[in-house]
Scaffold this active site. Structure first.
Site, PDB file in Angstrom:
ATOM      1  N   HIS A  31       0.873  -1.179   0.000  1.00  0.00           N
ATOM      2  CA  HIS A  31       0.000   0.000   0.000  1.00  0.00           C
ATOM      3  C   HIS A  31       0.904   1.221   0.000  1.00  0.00           C
ATOM      4  CE1 HIS A  31      -3.529  -2.492   1.182  1.00  0.00           C
ATOM      5  NE2 HIS A  31      -2.573  -3.223   1.764  1.00  0.00           N
ATOM      6  N   HIS A 208      -8.067  -8.443  -0.602  1.00  0.00           N
ATOM      7  CA  HIS A 208      -7.662  -8.867   0.728  1.00  0.00           C
ATOM      8  C   HIS A 208      -8.744  -9.821   1.248  1.00  0.00           C
ATOM      9  CE1 HIS A 208      -4.892  -5.548   0.558  1.00  0.00           C
ATOM     10  NE2 HIS A 208      -4.527  -5.627   1.825  1.00  0.00           N
ATOM     11  N   GLU A 211      -7.259 -12.320   6.292  1.00  0.00           N
ATOM     12  CA  GLU A 211      -6.247 -11.713   7.175  1.00  0.00           C
ATOM     13  C   GLU A 211      -6.809 -11.822   8.598  1.00  0.00           C
ATOM     14  OE1 GLU A 211      -5.709  -7.468   6.719  1.00  0.00           O
ATOM     15  OE2 GLU A 211      -3.795  -7.444   7.796  1.00  0.00           O
ATOM     16  N   ASP A 289       3.508  -5.079   2.602  1.00  0.00           N
ATOM     17  CA  ASP A 289       2.226  -4.501   3.013  1.00  0.00           C
ATOM     18  C   ASP A 289       2.338  -2.995   3.280  1.00  0.00           C
ATOM     19  OD1 ASP A 289      -0.499  -4.637   3.464  1.00  0.00           O
ATOM     20  OD2 ASP A 289      -0.380  -5.687   5.381  1.00  0.00           O
TER      21      ASP A 289
HETATM   22  N1  HPA Z   1      -5.270  -4.959   5.527  1.00  0.00           N
HETATM   23  C1  HPA Z   1      -6.328  -4.246   5.170  1.00  0.00           C
HETATM   24  N2  HPA Z   1      -6.225  -2.984   4.775  1.00  0.00           N
HETATM   25  C2  HPA Z   1      -5.031  -2.426   4.725  1.00  0.00           C
HETATM   26  C3  HPA Z   1      -3.900  -3.118   5.068  1.00  0.00           C
HETATM   27  C4  HPA Z   1      -4.014  -4.460   5.482  1.00  0.00           C
HETATM   28  O1  HPA Z   1      -3.067  -5.181   5.815  1.00  0.00           O
HETATM   29  N3  HPA Z   1      -2.857  -2.268   4.911  1.00  0.00           N
HETATM   30  C5  HPA Z   1      -3.370  -1.106   4.466  1.00  0.00           C
HETATM   31  N4  HPA Z   1      -4.676  -1.186   4.351  1.00  0.00           N
HETATM   32 ZN    ZN Z   2      -2.633  -5.049   2.689  1.00  0.00          ZN
END
Ligand code: HPA
Ligand code: ZN
Length: 352
Positions: A31, A208, A211, A289
């Site tokens: 990001h 995503h 996580e 990340d």
């Molecule tokens: N997860 C979700 N959103 C995010 C992340 C992440 O690891 N990093 C920046 N935005």
């Molecule tokens: Zn991310």
């Protein structure tokens, strides 16, 4: 203490660290707003006349302690409010690309959170153009790449659709769409129409999932959104059927070890599931990340894994090859990247 890349891997010799950081890789989960370093927060705040709720570098640095995704996101969105102009995004991109280059990255697919800027009155095209300026300049140094427009899943779906439509005339400058921000409670199914429109526009799709969210979000990202890669995805290991599918279909996971430790997805690096994912035949890749927040860039993450698991050079090579396979680079660029990896393998063998 704010994370410092120089101190990310104290247990390895300088030679070993340099060798790991010279491995040519593709970074697929990055990001750009997560590369904003504390000194730049203050520099841009002053330049743009934006007030920030931190008294000093020390004060800001003391806040880099997170206990989950949301506690990180709160600081992440607060800091990025200093980014306002095309020049700011160019400078941000240039600094990241310089650091990434120093750690072996030769291809990068960069997420940007357009909505986090447009809600503050910044034009989405200024974000896009600033980042493209940086990417074009980096091509001279041998890094290729592209941009992924990432939707904030904890904001209204219509806002995501409007953002996509506002950039629909710029799809040649975009590689893909993605889905990020607070995961739990914001399942993929919400974004079906947005991802369908992205497909119509000819964009790749990633998401995503897994996580903090359950394995069902990974299934839904694949089946409902048409995701071609899963960002994170570490919780897929809780579902053997899902793991079987990811392996059979060679669905890439863009795994972020330092991030998972800092956000308490795993308790420490030695417990990280990357080794298990590789053992299970999953097309896993290693990524940084949000390197300004989580303690290091891609090479540092690899070095951390070497320290924690004693990864062999063959595994490092495999991770690098996985990153090339999982990328959206052209076949021609993939061949170039694999040739760079061949060269690394030969030079490592020569020093044995
Ligand atoms: N997860 C979700 N959103 C995010 C992340 C992440 O690891 N990093 C920046 N935005
Ligand atoms: Zn991310």
């Amino acid at each position: 203490m704010a994370p410092s890349a120089d101190h990310a891997n104290p247990g390895l010799s300088a030679e070993r660290l340099a060798r790991i950081r010279s491995l040519p890789t593709a970074e697929l989960h990055l990001h750009i707003e997560g590369t904003l370093e504390p000194d730049m927060v203050f520099e841009l705040a002053e330049r743009n006349g934006v007030s920030v709720p931190f008294e000093s570098l020390e004060d800001l640095s003391s806040r880099y302690r997170f206990h989950d995704l949301q506690s990180f996101l709160n600081l992440y969105y607060e800091c990025m409010s200093v980014l306002r102009t095309r020049d700011d995004f160019r400078a941000l991109g240039e600094r990241y690309l310089q650091r990434a280059h120093e750690q072996g990255v030769r291809h990068v697919e960069i997420f940007f959170d357009a909505q986090a800027h447009t809600v503050r009155g910044v034009e989405a095209e200024d974000v896009l153009d600033g980042l493209l300026d940086a990417l074009r300049a980096a091509e001279q140094k041998g890094i290729t790449g592209g941009l992924i427009l990432s939707f904030l899943r904890d904001r209204p779906v219509q806002e995501a659709m409007d953002t996509l439509e506002s950039l629909a005339h710029r799809t040649d400058d975009l590689l893909a769409v993605g889905l990020d921000s607070a995961e739990v409670g914001y399942p993929p199914e919400l974004f079906v129409p947005v991802f369908a429109r992205a497909k119509e526009l000819g964009l790749h799709r990633v998401s995503h999932a897994g996580e903090e969210g359950p394995p069902s979000y990974v299934w839904d990202a694949l089946d409902l959104l048409g995701a071609e890669r899963i960002d994170h995805g570490v919780r897929a290991l809780e579902d053997p059927e899902l793991i079987d599918r990811l392996r059979r279909e060679r669905v890439p996971l863009t795994v972020c070890p330092f991030s998972n430790v800092r956000l308490a997805v795993v308790s420490d690096l030695a417990q990280h599931p990357i080794a298990e994912l590789l053992d299970q035949g999953i097309l896993a890749t290693v990524n940084s990340d949000d390197p300004a927040y989580f303690g290091g860039h891609l090479g540092d993450n690899l070095a951390g894994l070497v320290e924690a698991f004693g990864l062999h050079d063959e595994t490092l090579e495999r991770l690098a090859r996985n990153s090339v396979e999982a990328s959206f680079a052209s076949e021609r660029r993939k061949a170039e990247l694999n040739a760079l990896i061949d060269h690394w393998v030969e030079s490592v063998a020569a020093t044995r």
